[in-house]
Write a protein that holds these residues in place. Structure first.
Motif: not given
Length: 273
Positions: A23-30, A37-45
């Protein structure tokens, strides 16, 4: 003998450490969740159909951005810290485990492309502990069933992986580990060079992994001193894959299941002898 309460406590401690780190790793690369971003909701949705946008989970979609996910990840850290003070057997502890599972489920809706076996193991353990400790006075029988389920599922994971490797020509030819270590994503330059310098080491490691994974369920029925061989092997296997391949999440997720292996082994040995 390790009691049910002590086993659950160990499982949650190890699981919580791993989840806190990830979880801290995710916060660091939020920033990977930003609109570009790579995991943008624009793409993920795009994974979700139009009807899903009107489903029960649709309100969560508004949280799938940098600020929203920072809140989710921050709350998860507080939940994990709360489990230090409230044991699973308490009502508050049980609620916290449920909230922890809920936070993982929510974030998995946007991180599913980056998920792996460790995420599945984490969810399996959390759901099992949650369902098997309902505050309805069910006693220790359901809790015991839960620990058996975790142990058997862990063994199944290893065995299926081992059989899959035995069916692979690359693994039987003893080239798989060298090839993996040579990749950019999961590789390691010094490990790849070591495999090339000592071909016999590559043969040993490939067959060692295939055999030990396939036979791993024996750790449940063998006398403890012999079962410990599989436990130590599993610990070293995940430790080195974490160091060399960067798969630290697998280490914590699978180590969290190991107390259940000890518990089931003791019960079986008590029955047999």
């Amino acid at each position: 003998m390790i009691s049910i309460i002590e086993t659950n406590r160990l499982i949650l401690i190890i699981l919580s450490i791993g989840l806190f780190i990830s979880t801290m790793e995710y916060i660091k690369k939020i920033q990977i969740f930003s609109s570009t971003g790579l995991l943008s909701w624009n793409v993920m949705q795009l994974r979700w159909e139009n009807k899903d946008h009107n489903s029960f989970f649709s309100p969560l979609f508004k949280l799938f951005n940098e600020k929203g996910l920072t809140v989710i990840f921050g709350l998860r850290c507080f939940i994990i810290l709360g489990l230090i003070f409230f044991p699973l057997e308490s009502t508050y502890g049980w609620i916290l485990v449920g909230l922890l599972g809920g936070s993982l489920l929510a974030s998995s809706m946007i991180t599913f492309y980056g998920s792996d076996g460790s995420d599945q193991m984490n969810m399996l353990i959390i759901i099992t502990l949650f369902l098997c400790h309902l505050p309805l006075g069910t006693g220790s029988r359901l809790a015991t069933i839960g620990l058996w389920f975790i142990a058997l599922q862990t063994c199944l994971s290893y065995t299926v992986a081992g059989i899959a490797k035995l069916a692979s020509a690359e693994w039987r030819a003893s080239t798989a580990i060298k090839d993996v270590f040579s990749t950019k994503t999961y590789g390691s330059q010094w490990a790849a060079l070591l495999m090339k310098k000592y071909p016999g080491l590559n043969v040993f490691l490939c067959w060692n992994v295939m055999i030990m994974e396939t036979l791993f369920p024996l750790c449940l029925i063998l006398p403890f001193n012999y079962a410990l061989v599989f436990i130590i092997w599993g610990f070293l296997f995940h430790l080195f894959t974490a160091i060399i391949m960067g798969l630290n999440s697998f280490f914590w997720a699978f180590m969290a299941a190991y107390p259940a292996l000890f518990f089931v082994n003791y019960q079986i040995q008590s029955y047999l002898y």
